[in-house]
Design a protein around this motif. Structure first.
Motif, PDB file in Angstrom:
ATOM      1  N   SER A  44       0.824  -1.206   0.000  1.00  0.00           N
ATOM      2  CA  SER A  44       0.000   0.000   0.000  1.00  0.00           C
ATOM      3  C   SER A  44       0.858   1.256   0.000  1.00  0.00           C
ATOM      4  O   SER A  44       0.588   2.219  -0.736  1.00  0.00           O
ATOM      5  CB  SER A  44      -0.915  -0.011   1.223  1.00  0.00           C
ATOM      6  OG  SER A  44      -1.677   1.175   1.303  1.00  0.00           O
ATOM      7  N   SER A  45       1.912   1.241   0.804  1.00  0.00           N
ATOM      8  CA  SER A  45       2.801   2.400   0.890  1.00  0.00           C
ATOM      9  C   SER A  45       3.515   2.649  -0.434  1.00  0.00           C
ATOM     10  O   SER A  45       3.587   3.790  -0.916  1.00  0.00           O
ATOM     11  CB  SER A  45       3.818   2.182   2.004  1.00  0.00           C
ATOM     12  OG  SER A  45       4.768   3.223   2.045  1.00  0.00           O
ATOM     13  N   TYR A  50       4.690   5.092  -6.229  1.00  0.00           N
ATOM     14  CA  TYR A  50       5.201   4.715  -7.549  1.00  0.00           C
ATOM     15  C   TYR A  50       4.081   4.218  -8.456  1.00  0.00           C
ATOM     16  O   TYR A  50       3.066   3.699  -7.999  1.00  0.00           O
ATOM     17  CB  TYR A  50       6.279   3.633  -7.407  1.00  0.00           C
ATOM     18  CG  TYR A  50       7.385   4.003  -6.442  1.00  0.00           C
ATOM     19  CD1 TYR A  50       8.351   4.945  -6.778  1.00  0.00           C
ATOM     20  CD2 TYR A  50       7.433   3.425  -5.160  1.00  0.00           C
ATOM     21  CE1 TYR A  50       9.352   5.289  -5.879  1.00  0.00           C
ATOM     22  CE2 TYR A  50       8.434   3.766  -4.261  1.00  0.00           C
ATOM     23  CZ  TYR A  50       9.386   4.700  -4.623  1.00  0.00           C
ATOM     24  OH  TYR A  50      10.371   5.050  -3.745  1.00  0.00           O
ATOM     25  N   SER A  51       4.313   4.344  -9.748  1.00  0.00           N
ATOM     26  CA  SER A  51       3.310   3.933 -10.724  1.00  0.00           C
ATOM     27  C   SER A  51       3.555   2.539 -11.270  1.00  0.00           C
ATOM     28  O   SER A  51       2.861   2.093 -12.191  1.00  0.00           O
ATOM     29  CB  SER A  51       3.275   4.941 -11.883  1.00  0.00           C
ATOM     30  OG  SER A  51       4.551   5.036 -12.521  1.00  0.00           O
ATOM     31  N   VAL A  52       4.541   1.825 -10.734  1.00  0.00           N
ATOM     32  CA  VAL A  52       4.832   0.473 -11.198  1.00  0.00           C
ATOM     33  C   VAL A  52       3.821  -0.509 -10.624  1.00  0.00           C
ATOM     34  O   VAL A  52       3.098  -0.209  -9.669  1.00  0.00           O
ATOM     35  CB  VAL A  52       6.262   0.046 -10.796  1.00  0.00           C
ATOM     36  CG1 VAL A  52       7.292   0.996 -11.416  1.00  0.00           C
ATOM     37  CG2 VAL A  52       6.418   0.002  -9.279  1.00  0.00           C
ATOM     38  N   GLU A  53       3.772  -1.718 -11.212  1.00  0.00           N
ATOM     39  CA  GLU A  53       2.885  -2.759 -10.697  1.00  0.00           C
ATOM     40  C   GLU A  53       3.568  -3.450  -9.520  1.00  0.00           C
ATOM     41  O   GLU A  53       4.748  -3.793  -9.587  1.00  0.00           O
ATOM     42  CB  GLU A  53       2.558  -3.772 -11.789  1.00  0.00           C
ATOM     43  CG  GLU A  53       1.513  -4.788 -11.383  1.00  0.00           C
ATOM     44  CD  GLU A  53       1.037  -5.669 -12.531  1.00  0.00           C
ATOM     45  OE1 GLU A  53       0.305  -6.643 -12.258  1.00  0.00           O
ATOM     46  OE2 GLU A  53       1.422  -5.380 -13.687  1.00  0.00           O
ATOM     47  N   ILE A  54       2.798  -3.675  -8.458  1.00  0.00           N
ATOM     48  CA  ILE A  54       3.363  -4.258  -7.238  1.00  0.00           C
ATOM     49  C   ILE A  54       2.477  -5.414  -6.779  1.00  0.00           C
ATOM     50  O   ILE A  54       1.285  -5.246  -6.536  1.00  0.00           O
ATOM     51  CB  ILE A  54       3.469  -3.210  -6.116  1.00  0.00           C
ATOM     52  CG1 ILE A  54       4.318  -2.018  -6.574  1.00  0.00           C
ATOM     53  CG2 ILE A  54       4.075  -3.846  -4.856  1.00  0.00           C
ATOM     54  CD1 ILE A  54       4.268  -0.845  -5.626  1.00  0.00           C
ATOM     55  N   ARG A  55       3.082  -6.592  -6.683  1.00  0.00           N
ATOM     56  CA  ARG A  55       2.369  -7.754  -6.173  1.00  0.00           C
ATOM     57  C   ARG A  55       3.088  -8.288  -4.941  1.00  0.00           C
ATOM     58  O   ARG A  55       4.288  -8.103  -4.779  1.00  0.00           O
ATOM     59  CB  ARG A  55       2.281  -8.847  -7.232  1.00  0.00           C
ATOM     60  CG  ARG A  55       1.528  -8.427  -8.487  1.00  0.00           C
ATOM     61  CD  ARG A  55       1.153  -9.616  -9.314  1.00  0.00           C
ATOM     62  NE  ARG A  55       0.711  -9.250 -10.646  1.00  0.00           N
ATOM     63  CZ  ARG A  55       0.246 -10.111 -11.540  1.00  0.00           C
ATOM     64  NH1 ARG A  55       0.195 -11.397 -11.245  1.00  0.00           N
ATOM     65  NH2 ARG A  55      -0.140  -9.698 -12.724  1.00  0.00           N
ATOM     66  N   ILE A  56       2.326  -8.970  -4.097  1.00  0.00           N
ATOM     67  CA  ILE A  56       2.912  -9.553  -2.891  1.00  0.00           C
ATOM     68  C   ILE A  56       2.639 -11.049  -2.864  1.00  0.00           C
ATOM     69  O   ILE A  56       1.629 -11.528  -3.397  1.00  0.00           O
ATOM     70  CB  ILE A  56       2.376  -8.889  -1.607  1.00  0.00           C
ATOM     71  CG1 ILE A  56       0.861  -9.050  -1.501  1.00  0.00           C
ATOM     72  CG2 ILE A  56       2.773  -7.421  -1.566  1.00  0.00           C
ATOM     73  CD1 ILE A  56       0.294  -8.558  -0.171  1.00  0.00           C
ATOM     74  N   LEU A  57       3.549 -11.783  -2.224  1.00  0.00           N
ATOM     75  CA  LEU A  57       3.409 -13.234  -2.104  1.00  0.00           C
ATOM     76  C   LEU A  57       3.891 -13.660  -0.723  1.00  0.00           C
ATOM     77  O   LEU A  57       5.096 -13.778  -0.493  1.00  0.00           O
ATOM     78  CB  LEU A  57       4.214 -13.942  -3.198  1.00  0.00           C
ATOM     79  CG  LEU A  57       4.146 -15.470  -3.201  1.00  0.00           C
ATOM     80  CD1 LEU A  57       2.704 -15.942  -3.440  1.00  0.00           C
ATOM     81  CD2 LEU A  57       5.073 -16.040  -4.281  1.00  0.00           C
ATOM     82  N   PRO A  58       2.980 -13.867   0.224  1.00  0.00           N
ATOM     83  CA  PRO A  58       3.392 -14.349   1.544  1.00  0.00           C
ATOM     84  C   PRO A  58       3.984 -15.754   1.421  1.00  0.00           C
ATOM     85  O   PRO A  58       3.395 -16.632   0.784  1.00  0.00           O
ATOM     86  CB  PRO A  58       2.083 -14.370   2.339  1.00  0.00           C
ATOM     87  CG  PRO A  58       1.148 -13.480   1.577  1.00  0.00           C
ATOM     88  CD  PRO A  58       1.529 -13.623   0.140  1.00  0.00           C
ATOM     89  N   MET A  59       5.147 -15.953   2.017  1.00  0.00           N
ATOM     90  CA  MET A  59       5.811 -17.245   1.857  1.00  0.00           C
ATOM     91  C   MET A  59       6.830 -17.443   2.975  1.00  0.00           C
ATOM     92  O   MET A  59       7.610 -16.544   3.291  1.00  0.00           O
ATOM     93  CB  MET A  59       6.526 -17.297   0.511  1.00  0.00           C
ATOM     94  CG  MET A  59       7.197 -18.623   0.184  1.00  0.00           C
ATOM     95  SD  MET A  59       6.011 -19.914  -0.239  1.00  0.00           S
ATOM     96  CE  MET A  59       5.253 -19.227  -1.731  1.00  0.00           C
ATOM     97  N   ASP A  60       6.830 -18.633   3.553  1.00  0.00           N
ATOM     98  CA  ASP A  60       7.859 -19.022   4.517  1.00  0.00           C
ATOM     99  C   ASP A  60       9.002 -19.655   3.729  1.00  0.00           C
ATOM    100  O   ASP A  60       8.890 -20.786   3.252  1.00  0.00           O
ATOM    101  CB  ASP A  60       7.290 -20.001   5.536  1.00  0.00           C
ATOM    102  CG  ASP A  60       8.310 -20.414   6.590  1.00  0.00           C
ATOM    103  OD1 ASP A  60       9.468 -19.945   6.517  1.00  0.00           O
ATOM    104  OD2 ASP A  60       7.951 -21.202   7.482  1.00  0.00           O
TER     105      ASP A  60
END
Length: 273
Positions: A44-45, A50-60
């Motif tokens: 979110s921050s 920035y205008s780039v694409e941002i994805r997240i992947l929770p992972m151990d």
């Protein structure tokens, strides 16, 4: 999603600051971390700036199949990874005979096995495209034996040596491989290991400057990246003194740190012979 920077341990510290630098330089982001809530806050921050694409992947990343799961996710989502930052890591501060083996094993998995497998899986794509960047976060600890953090220092030495060898192998194919070797940095690392009040405090860097240093060195094709004069001196120390003497010096410092632990795990140590 092309021109993507895959960053592990991206929810805070050096990883998050590196995400800022990469996004500023036009990279889309895939942020991986065990802390899903912190990842969402980071996403979110960053998206607000920035205008780039941002994805997240929770992972151990201590999970044995973590690297394969990440790789399959990027395949299924058509994410082309052009920059891989193996940043995730943690320590296990204390005497090896008294340390928790499950924590040691998880740390070795994250630092060495998962990081190496991610490189193994993403390098073929980079070399076939004739471009790519890999940055491994080791530590100035990689240059010296480290009593009371023996497995941590050893795993970072692996990253240092492997990165140097790999850089030599793939440079001609258009891929830059660098290894970042910072000293103490203002992150949650020390606190998580009960070592938040070290005896040596004058050489603590901020995560933002370390991340920028790492990004610049990687883009410029430098292999071993040691930020700061005192860290460079520490890295050079084993060339001046015997490794036994260096181990004694590091061990004495760490014993003093261990005696100040605030998590109730301090024990009286044995002086080196």
């Amino acid at each position: 999603m092309n021109n993507t920077a895959l960053i592990t341990g991206a929810a805070s510290g050096i990883g998050l600051e590196f995400a800022n630098v990469a996004a500023l330089n036009g990279f889309n982001l895939l942020l991986v971390d065990i802390n899903e809530q912190a990842l969402e806050v980071a996403q979110s921050s960053l998206q607000s700036i920035y205008s780039v694409e941002i994805r997240i992947l929770p992972m151990d990343l201590a999970h044995q199949e973590a690297a394969l799961d990440i790789f399959n996710y990027t395949l299924n989502e058509n994410i082309e990874v052009d920059l891989l930052f193996n940043n995730a890591g943690f320590g296990n501060f204390g005497y090896f005979t008294q340390s928790n083996w499950d924590k040691d094993r998880s740390m070795l998995q994250v630092h060495m096995i998962t990081a190496t497998e991610l490189m193994k899986r993403y390098l073929p794509g980079m070399t076939s495209r004739g471009r790519g960047y890999i940055l491994n976060n080791a530590s100035v600890a990689a240059f010296v034996p480290g009593p009371l953090m023996s497995t941590y220092h050893a795993s970072k030495a692996y990253l240092l040596n492997f990165s140097q060898a790999l850089a030599n192998e793939v440079r001609a194919q258009g891929v830059n491989v660098s290894v970042l070797c910072p000293g103490m940095t203002k992150t949650n690392f020390a606190k998580a290991n009960g070592n938040e009040n070290p005896n040596i405090k004058f050489n603590i860097a901020d995560a933002k400057s370390v991340a920028q240093f790492g990004f610049d060195g990687l883009m410029n094709g430098k292999v071993v990246l040691v930020p700061g004069f005192w860290n460079k001196l520490s890295a050079f120390l084993p060339r001046l003194l015997s490794r036994r003497r260096v181990a004694n010096m590091v061990g004495n410092i760490q014993r003093k740190n261990h005696a100040k632990r605030v998590d109730g795990k301090a024990v009286k140590g044995i002086s080196p012979v």
